[in-house]
Motif scaffolding. Structure first.
Motif, PDB file in Angstrom:
ATOM      1  N   GLY A  45       0.840  -1.201   0.000  1.00 49.68           N
ATOM      2  CA  GLY A  45       0.000   0.000   0.000  1.00 49.68           C
ATOM      3  C   GLY A  45       0.871   1.246   0.000  1.00 49.68           C
ATOM      4  N   ILE A  46       1.911   1.241   0.851  1.00 47.96           N
ATOM      5  CA  ILE A  46       2.838   2.376   0.895  1.00 47.96           C
ATOM      6  C   ILE A  46       3.520   2.540  -0.463  1.00 47.96           C
ATOM      7  CG2 ILE A  46       4.941   3.283   1.954  1.00 47.96           C
ATOM      8  CD1 ILE A  46       4.156   1.836   4.533  1.00 47.96           C
ATOM      9  N   GLY A  47       3.942   1.424  -1.034  1.00 46.48           N
ATOM     10  CA  GLY A  47       4.626   1.461  -2.334  1.00 46.48           C
ATOM     11  C   GLY A  47       3.741   2.056  -3.419  1.00 46.48           C
ATOM     12  N   LEU A  48       2.505   1.598  -3.481  1.00 46.12           N
ATOM     13  CA  LEU A  48       1.599   2.109  -4.517  1.00 46.12           C
ATOM     14  C   LEU A  48       1.287   3.586  -4.291  1.00 46.12           C
ATOM     15  CD1 LEU A  48      -0.980  -0.725  -5.157  1.00 46.12           C
ATOM     16  CD2 LEU A  48       0.996  -0.062  -6.498  1.00 46.12           C
ATOM     17  N   PHE A  49       1.168   3.946  -3.025  1.00 49.40           N
ATOM     18  CA  PHE A  49       0.903   5.331  -2.671  1.00 49.40           C
ATOM     19  C   PHE A  49       2.041   6.223  -3.178  1.00 49.40           C
ATOM     20  CE2 PHE A  49       0.708   8.761   0.605  1.00 49.40           C
ATOM     21  CZ  PHE A  49      -0.544   9.229   0.284  1.00 49.40           C
ATOM     22  N   ILE A  50       3.266   5.785  -2.922  1.00 42.82           N
ATOM     23  CA  ILE A  50       4.434   6.523  -3.407  1.00 42.82           C
ATOM     24  C   ILE A  50       4.381   6.618  -4.934  1.00 42.82           C
ATOM     25  CG2 ILE A  50       6.949   6.464  -3.664  1.00 42.82           C
ATOM     26  CD1 ILE A  50       7.095   5.127  -0.919  1.00 42.82           C
ATOM     27  N   SER A  51       4.089   5.499  -5.551  1.00 43.51           N
ATOM     28  CA  SER A  51       4.009   5.429  -7.009  1.00 43.51           C
ATOM     29  C   SER A  51       3.015   6.441  -7.573  1.00 43.51           C
ATOM     30  CB  SER A  51       3.554   4.031  -7.411  1.00 43.51           C
ATOM     31  OG  SER A  51       4.448   3.453  -8.312  1.00 43.51           O
ATOM     32  N   ASN A  52       1.891   6.586  -6.896  1.00 42.71           N
ATOM     33  CA  ASN A  52       0.851   7.470  -7.399  1.00 42.71           C
ATOM     34  C   ASN A  52       1.238   8.938  -7.298  1.00 42.71           C
ATOM     35  OD1 ASN A  52      -0.828   5.394  -8.063  1.00 42.71           O
ATOM     36  ND2 ASN A  52      -1.940   5.408  -6.123  1.00 42.71           N
ATOM     37  N   TYR A  53       2.112   9.254  -6.357  1.00 46.32           N
ATOM     38  CA  TYR A  53       2.454  10.655  -6.152  1.00 46.32           C
ATOM     39  C   TYR A  53       3.756  11.062  -6.808  1.00 46.32           C
ATOM     40  CZ  TYR A  53      -1.456  11.957  -3.325  1.00 46.32           C
ATOM     41  OH  TYR A  53      -2.726  12.273  -2.918  1.00 46.32           O
ATOM     42  N   THR A  54       4.361  10.174  -7.556  1.00 46.63           N
ATOM     43  CA  THR A  54       5.617  10.532  -8.209  1.00 46.63           C
ATOM     44  C   THR A  54       5.465  10.342  -9.719  1.00 46.63           C
ATOM     45  OG1 THR A  54       6.351   8.295  -7.704  1.00 46.63           O
ATOM     46  CG2 THR A  54       7.165  10.037  -6.283  1.00 46.63           C
ATOM     47  N   ASP A  55       6.365  10.994 -10.453  1.00 47.65           N
ATOM     48  CA  ASP A  55       6.293  10.925 -11.907  1.00 47.65           C
ATOM     49  C   ASP A  55       7.423  10.097 -12.506  1.00 47.65           C
ATOM     50  OD1 ASP A  55       4.010  12.545 -12.218  1.00 47.65           O
ATOM     51  OD2 ASP A  55       5.238  14.310 -11.797  1.00 47.65           O
ATOM     52  N   THR A  56       8.504   9.927 -11.745  1.00 50.41           N
ATOM     53  CA  THR A  56       9.617   9.141 -12.286  1.00 50.41           C
ATOM     54  C   THR A  56      10.040   8.081 -11.270  1.00 50.41           C
ATOM     55  OG1 THR A  56      11.302  10.584 -11.340  1.00 50.41           O
ATOM     56  CG2 THR A  56      10.514  11.150 -13.540  1.00 50.41           C
ATOM     57  N   GLN A  57      10.677   7.060 -11.785  1.00 53.02           N
ATOM     58  CA  GLN A  57      11.158   5.991 -10.906  1.00 53.02           C
ATOM     59  C   GLN A  57      12.191   6.526  -9.929  1.00 53.02           C
ATOM     60  OE1 GLN A  57      11.711   1.958 -12.694  1.00 53.02           O
ATOM     61  NE2 GLN A  57      11.456   3.049 -14.603  1.00 53.02           N
ATOM     62  N   GLN A  58      12.955   7.519 -10.393  1.00 52.26           N
ATOM     63  CA  GLN A  58      13.984   8.094  -9.530  1.00 52.26           C
ATOM     64  C   GLN A  58      13.366   8.743  -8.287  1.00 52.26           C
ATOM     65  OE1 GLN A  58      16.288  11.222 -11.335  1.00 52.26           O
ATOM     66  NE2 GLN A  58      18.180  10.132 -10.838  1.00 52.26           N
TER      67      GLN A  58
END
Ligand SMILES: Nc1ncnc2c1ncn2[C@@H]1O[C@H](COP(=O)(O)OP(=O)(O)OP(=O)(O)O)[C@@H](O)[C@H]1O
Ligand SMILES: [Mg+2]
Lengths: 244, 373
Positions: free
Chosen positions: B275-288
């Motif tokens: 859940g934390i991982g997906l949350f981070i994913s949703n709020y960022t634009d690049t893998q970096q």
């Protein structure tokens, strides 16, 4: 608003902060029409298209696609449209077959349907030898054709194509337009952007967008008469120059 | 439901196709488990020990003798005064000073209560923590002896609290730190891999443009999220399994509690991390960006997990923060179940908190995933 139209747009606007990418555009696209959506780089074509396919919220204005409102019924719009992005968007690390299975699957197609569609697609494109190769290893022209076919898997009424022929050779472009025409003959509506003015000649009607506004909209023939020139290229240049 | 199956199938295909990632996913954690478990030992030998015996009775000498007998302590000297002992510590000549008060023996007998003052050189906090444990352990053992002696004189059956002991953080009967560290490090590895993979995953699709293609389909948000979570959940459990096998075969770590309970808890725990991982994913634009944020949380979670520094020794505000650290709960549960054989009711508080956390994080993940921006 007439129900016969595939796309109906009224005063559609999108701003990013201070910048207005799409400025109060209104137009309609009839059922079965091949509609060319032209404009220079940054004119706002992709932004307008993203609003019509229900992935970008308009700042103001209204639009109906397949008779569904794009903001209140985005999911119904999505069931009825196919979209091929300006950026290549199949999975390079999956094979052609696997891409078809995945996209067919998430559109909710039945397993048997996916199977027959896959076979038909491979036959149509003559990709028997490549069907199990990774998409990433295919030449760009083939990738684009596969992407187009994948966007048709769920049999949409309206197809949105954002620069489908960008960067491919003239022969492939020709073949691509043959594919587009085949779909148009089946009664599907085509909404296509392009930078190639010769392609604009293939469209039933075209609109030319300049800095967020639609500056001209008519059939290629009428536009040429109106601007007293003999190619769409010259129409385009005239319009662009007038603005500057 | 079928739609979810297609997403899962696609994710697994991509995971197993990525010839560069697969060894990283499985080999790296296992190598880390082997190296870290061997390196992260808290055993300290030859601790320089000094004492001040103000009592000078057989009892006090017996206590000192306990330290002398321990292999961890090197009993150096008997300082005549506290002042001299302190200056020796300032010079670095002594690590631990035990001050036995006057009437130590007498107070034990009469008042059933006495204080012992222990000073530990705290330049190296981690070492000080370990030394603290050793000292406490020896005093506790000594303390029990005293109680036995006392019982002969006094028949009052309340257990006398004879020596004020320092809280025990690192208690491990055999003082085998590998046994103690392996479950914890296993936790870190499962967490790191699942957090990084899930954090990178959606943002990668954003980068390559495939997410847009998914967003123009009528797919429902929950279908997408479940399809994305499931493969990493499976991966996390496979990692746990391989790790447990290594723990058992290579380190001979006892697995006393129920394996079933361990896996049950781990499922809930991995859901939090994903859940934390997906949350981070949703709020960022690049893998970096996603990687940096994932690392930020990872480092804080690890440092505040109680794995390397005891939570009890943190300041109050930091202890409060650890309530939001999922790794803390996982470390506790793994140690409790694996080493102590804790049952369902023992881990219920941790399980409840983790479950709540999982619901919250995945709710946020679904909410923050926007098909329509
Ligand atoms: N998310 C965004 N935030 C801010 N500005 C944006 C955003 N998306 C697009 N723009 C800006 O809006 C303008 C129109 O962009 P758009 O992509 O719609 O143009 P286009 O006509 O498709 O151009 P091209 O032919 O190059 O594809 C550009 O100036 C672009 O920089
Ligand atoms: Mg564009």
């Amino acid at each position: 608003m007439k129900a016969a139209n595939a796309i109906q747009v009224k005063n559609l606007t999108k701003t990013f902060g201070e910048f207005t990418a799409v400025n109060n555009i209104s137009f309609h696209v009839g059922k079965g029409e091949v509609f060319g959506f032209l404009g220079a780089n940054g004119a706002g074509k992709t932004t307008a298209m993203k609003m019509l396919i229900g992935i970008l919220k308009p700042t103001s204005g209204k639009a109906q696609v397949a008779n569904y409102d794009i903001t209140s019924h985005a999911n119904d719009v999505k069931k009825n449209i196919g979209y091929m992005s300006q950026r290549f968007s199949l999975y390079n690390d999956l094979t052609i077959k696997e891409n078809i299975t995945f996209f067919g699957g998430i559109y909710g197609l039945k397993k048997a349907t996916i199977k027959t569609k896959t076979q038909a697609l491979i036959n149509d494109l003559g990709l028997h030898d490549e069907a199990n190769k990774l998409v990433g290893s295919l030449p760009l022209g083939w990738k684009q054709k596969v992407a187009f076919s994948v966007s048709l898997l769920h049999d949409p009424q309206i197809i949105f194509l954002d620069e489908p022929t960008g960067g491919v050779d003239p022969i492939t472009r020709r073949q691509f337009w043959e594919m587009i025409y085949r779909e148009a003959h089946k009664g599907k509506t085509i909404f296509v952007t392009t930078h190639y003015m010769d392609e604009a000649e293939y469209c039933d009607r075209v609109s030319i967008m300049v800095e967020g506004k639609i500056e001209a909209l008519d059939s290629p023939k009428n536009l040429k008469t109106q601007y007293k020139v003999d190619s769409m290229n010259q129409v385009f240049l005239k319009l662009a120059r007038n603005i500057e | 439901m079928n739609i979810i199956r297609y997403i899962i199938q696609k994710e697994f295909r991509q995971i197993f196709r990525n010839k560069a990632m697969l060894p990283i996913i499985f080999m790296m954690p296992l190598i880390q488990l082997i190296i870290l478990s061997n390196a992260a030992t808290f055993e300290i030998k030859n601790i320089k020990f000094g004492y001040i015996d103000n009592d000078k009775t057989p009892y006090s000498r017996e206590l000192v003798e306990k330290f002398n007998a321990s292999t961890y302590f090197n009993v150096l000297s008997d300082y005549p005064s506290a002042k001299m002992a302190k200056s020796a510590m300032l010079n670095g000549d002594v690590d631990v000073i035990l001050e036995i008060p006057q009437y130590f023996d007498r107070n034990l007998v009469r008042e059933k209560k006495t204080d012992l003052s222990v000073t530990i050189n705290a330049i190296d906090g981690a070492a000080a923590g370990v030394e603290n444990v050793y000292v406490t352990q020896i005093i506790q053992q000594f303390n029990k002896n005293v109680q036995v002696d006392l019982m002969l004189y006094d028949t009052v059956n309340d257990r006398p609290q004879t020596i004020e002991t320092i809280p025990l953080f690192w208690y491990n009967e055999t003082l085998n730190y590998k046994t103690f560290m392996v479950p914890g490090i296993l936790v870190l590895l499962v967490t790191m891999i699942t957090l990084f993979l899930s954090g990178m995953n959606v943002v990668r699709e954003k980068e390559i443009g495939t997410l847009e293609q998914i967003n123009v389909t009528p797919i429902k948000k929950f279908q997408f999220i479940i399809g994305k979570l499931f493969p990493f959940l499976v991966l996390g459990l496979v990692l746990l399994t391989v790790g447990l096998i290594i723990a058992k075969l290579l380190f001979n770590v006892p697995i006393i509690g129920s394996i079933f309970l361990m896996y049950g808890y781990t499922v809930v725990y991995i859901l939090v991390i994903l859940g934390i991982g997906l949350f981070i994913s949703n709020y960022t634009d690049t893998q970096q960006q996603a990687m940096f944020i994932a690392w930020f949380f990872m480092v804080i979670f690890i440092l505040m997990s109680g794995l390397f520094t005891p939570i009890e020794s943190m300041p109050q505000w930091a202890q409060l923060l650890t309530e939001f650290n999922p790794i803390k709960y996982f470390v506790q549960v793994m140690r409790m179940v694996m080493l102590k054989g804790a049952g369902f009711t023992d881990i219920l508080p941790q399980l409840a908190k983790t479950l709540l956390y999982a619901v919250a994080m995945n709710g946020l993940a679904v909410m923050s995933y926007k098909k329509f921006t």
